[in-house]
Design a protein around this motif. Structure first.
Motif, short mmCIF file in Angstrom:
data_model
loop_
_atom_site.label_atom_id
_atom_site.label_comp_id
_atom_site.label_asym_id
_atom_site.label_seq_id
_atom_site.Cartn_x
_atom_site.Cartn_y
_atom_site.Cartn_z
N THR A 26 1.74 0.30 -7.43
CA THR A 26 0.89 0.10 -8.61
C THR A 26 0.49 1.45 -9.22
OG1 THR A 26 0.00 -1.81 -7.47
CG2 THR A 26 -1.18 -1.09 -9.43
N SER B 109 -3.71 -3.57 -5.69
CA SER B 109 -2.32 -3.35 -5.31
C SER B 109 -1.42 -4.53 -5.69
CB SER B 109 -2.23 -3.15 -3.80
OG SER B 109 -3.00 -2.04 -3.44
N ASP C 260 -0.41 14.70 -2.49
CA ASP C 260 -1.62 15.46 -2.83
C ASP C 260 -2.60 15.55 -1.65
OD1 ASP C 260 -1.91 12.68 -3.18
OD2 ASP C 260 -3.69 12.96 -4.42
N ARG D 56 0.79 -1.22 0.00
CA ARG D 56 0.00 0.00 0.00
C ARG D 56 0.83 1.28 0.00
NH1 ARG D 56 -4.70 -1.23 -0.98
NH2 ARG D 56 -5.46 0.83 -0.51
P1 GDP Z 1 1.00 -0.97 -3.59
O1 GDP Z 1 0.54 -1.97 -2.58
O2 GDP Z 1 2.36 -0.45 -3.25
O3 GDP Z 1 0.88 -1.45 -5.01
O4 GDP Z 1 0.03 0.30 -3.40
P2 GDP Z 1 -1.00 0.98 -4.43
O5 GDP Z 1 -0.28 1.58 -5.58
O6 GDP Z 1 -2.09 0.02 -4.75
O7 GDP Z 1 -1.56 2.17 -3.52
C1 GDP Z 1 -2.29 1.91 -2.34
C2 GDP Z 1 -3.32 3.00 -2.11
O8 GDP Z 1 -2.67 4.22 -1.81
C3 GDP Z 1 -4.17 3.30 -3.33
O9 GDP Z 1 -5.29 2.43 -3.39
C4 GDP Z 1 -4.58 4.75 -3.10
O10 GDP Z 1 -5.66 4.80 -2.19
C5 GDP Z 1 -3.37 5.32 -2.39
N1 GDP Z 1 -2.44 6.02 -3.30
C6 GDP Z 1 -1.33 5.52 -3.91
N2 GDP Z 1 -0.71 6.48 -4.63
C7 GDP Z 1 -1.43 7.61 -4.48
C8 GDP Z 1 -1.29 8.96 -4.96
O11 GDP Z 1 -0.36 9.32 -5.70
N3 GDP Z 1 -2.24 9.86 -4.55
C9 GDP Z 1 -3.29 9.50 -3.75
N4 GDP Z 1 -4.17 10.43 -3.40
N5 GDP Z 1 -3.44 8.25 -3.27
C10 GDP Z 1 -2.53 7.32 -3.63
#
Ligand code: GDP
Length: 487
Positions: A40, A101, A339, A36
């Motif tokens: 992604t 994710s 943001d 999270r």
């Molecule tokens: P992963 O587990 O590292 O792949 O995490 P994700 O890319 O799925 O991101 C997890 C969550 O963080 C997402 O579902 C969004 O709610 C939040 N998120 C990630 N990047 C951003 C961003 O650049 N801006 C905002 N507002 N939320 C983000």
């Protein structure tokens, strides 16, 4: 730790990679971070902006108009799942929801055709770079230190961590279970499974807890990938025994054998096949979540970043890490989701990440690659505005909170744009870190008001062209990670 065949294989891979690279230059970019953290979303936004000529003023090749074309190509590794770019973008752009994710490793090749900046370069360079983006869970990376640890070391450390005040309540059930079994009795599968399940449940509880604790190995217990339920994951640490060697046939001997199998068949191949081939690395961190959870969580995040950097440090006397570090020459530590803050706080967030990285670099005794930091939002889900309150004008951020989110008792429906005053990060960087007595300086509380927003609606130009995903400082990240390779 490694056999001659490992060495020979990697040397050959490297050589053939270099040879192929002469004809068609490639750059392997690792994208990691704990679950999270935003991996992604970062990859999806990066690729979308490059494919659609996004606004990237700090990414020099794009700004100066030298990028002729960017397109997706077939990835080089057939055995690795492809990063599902099209699905993720459809979710983000069409449904305005966040994509699924990262659960395991995946890969995507983006090829960039460009014009070299120098006349000399234009004459000799093909002007084509294949960027191989490799997405993998940070939890898996943090398994590397296990290669140097015996089962007894691993067990001892696991119990020490579980007994730390922040974790005692979360680990209680598992510790009670462990205390009730006789590790030197005959091995039996049912007991092994109960202990493994209990240990995994404790590790997951740490992850889900509000205290935002970072991860403990083994990483596959949290992110099993395709190993879910396999015997390689059916082990757990055991309290120390009287004897130096486990009795053959005992539960302890069985657990020890499976721990060694996990190292040999899971951890080592992952490093050999994926991590040793990376050229650049970005490590995403959720600094805002840790800031909100308090100084204990910041200390925990710092520990995780220290361990991640230590994985890329040369001279640990470990053949695999030596190879990694000889190759990776740039590492970017990026706090994403900026943001959620008003722009006045972006530099403050970056300063906090810089301090965190500096402390981690010092603690990990890190040398080798260039390390930089950035506070960014891969996808910008908010815009800025002001709200009048009495005579005061307050800076706010405007966005559409996800359905089900609440703030101060107000629930959102996922449709209405709302103004939120997020609060400011403190000006004094040190104030968010633990002081020597383990507390935060009491006059500061950097807690920001945090709701999850929906991804933004894409804007269209007057000519009807849909613009690419908006971001904050994604271009700065790109410039550091690949800019020099497009010079
Ligand atoms: P992963 O587990 O590292 O792949 O995490 P994700 O890319 O799925 O991101 C997890 C969550 O963080 C997402 O579902 C969004 O709610 C939040 N998120 C990630 N990047 C951003 C961003 O650049 N801006 C905002 N507002 N939320 C983000």
């Amino acid at each position: 730790l490694t056999t001659f065949t490992d060495e020979a294989r990697i040397a050959l891979d490297t050589l053939s990679g270099r040879a192929a690279g002469l004809f068609s230059p490639t750059l392997r970019l690792g994208v990691t971070g704990l679950s999270r953290a935003g991996k992604t979303v970062f990859i999806s936004a990066l690729v979308h902006n490059l494919l659609h000529g996004g606004r990237l003023p700090l990414f020099e090749a794009q700004k100066s108009g030298r990028i002729a074309r960017a397109y997706l190509e077939e990835q080089p590794d057939d055995a690795v799942p492809r990063f599902q770019y099209e699905d993720h973008i459809a979710t983000l752009v069409e449904q305005r929801l966040w994509p699924d994710s990262t659960r395991a490793i995946s890969e995507l090749r983006l090829t960039i055709e460009y014009e070299s900046a120098s006349g000399w370069g234009r004459m000799f360079s093909a002007g084509k770079l294949s960027l191989d983006i490799v997405d993998y869970p940070g939890e898996w990376l943090l398994d590397l230190p296990l290669l140097g640890k015996s089962y007894a070391d691993f067990s001892r450390e696991a119990f020490e961590m579980a007994e730390l005040p922040v974790r005692t309540d979360l680990s209680k059930d598992w510790r009670t279970l462990s205390a009730a079994i006789d590790a030197d009795a005959d091995a039996d599968e049912v007991t092994a499974r109960r202990l493994a399940d209990g240990f995994a449940a404790y590790l997951k509880a740490c992850k889900l807890d509000d205290r935002a604790l970072s991860t403990l190995p083994p990483g596959r217990f949290l992110m099993p990938g395709d190993l879910e339920g396999s015997p390689a994951l059916t082990f757990a640490p055991l309290p120390p025994g009287e004897e130096r060697r486990a009795r053959p046939g005992s539960l302890r001997a069985m657990m020890e054998r499976r721990y060694e199998a996990y190292k040999t068949h899971v951890v080592k191949p992952f490093f050999r096949e994926h991590i040793t081939r990376l050229d650049r690395q970005i490590v995403l961190i959720d600094a805002l979540q840790a800031l909100n959870a308090g100084p204990g969580a910041m200390a925990d995040l710092e520990r995780a970043v220290t361990e991640i950097l230590a994985c890329f440090r040369p001279g640990r006397g470990n053949f695999l890490t030596d190879l990694v570090s000889r190759r990776i020459d740039r590492i970017l530590i990026a706090a994403t989701k900026a943001d959620h803050l008003h722009h006045e706080s972006h530099d403050r967030l970056q300063a906090i990440v810089r301090r965190l990285a500096d402390r981690a670099i010092a603690r990990a005794n890190f040398t080798g690659a260039d390390v930089d930091v950035v506070a960014m939002a891969a996808v910008r889900a908010t815009r800025e505005g002001t709200v009048k309150q009495g005579r005061e004008t307050l800076p706010v951020i405007l966005g559409t909170p996800l359905a089900g989110e609440t703030i101060g008792g107000q629930a959102f429906d996922g449709k209405t744009e709302t103004a939120i005053f997020p609060g400011d990060l403190p000006e004094k960087v040190d104030s968010v870190f633990e002081t020597s007595n383990g507390h935060r300086q009491d006059d500061v509380d950097p807690a920001i008001r945090f709701v999850r927003f929906r991804p933004p609606k894409l804007e269209r130009t007057a000519e009807g062209v849909t613009l690419s995903l908006p971001h904050i400082r994604l271009d700065r990240a790109l410039q550091f990670l690949i800019g020099d390779r497009l010079a």
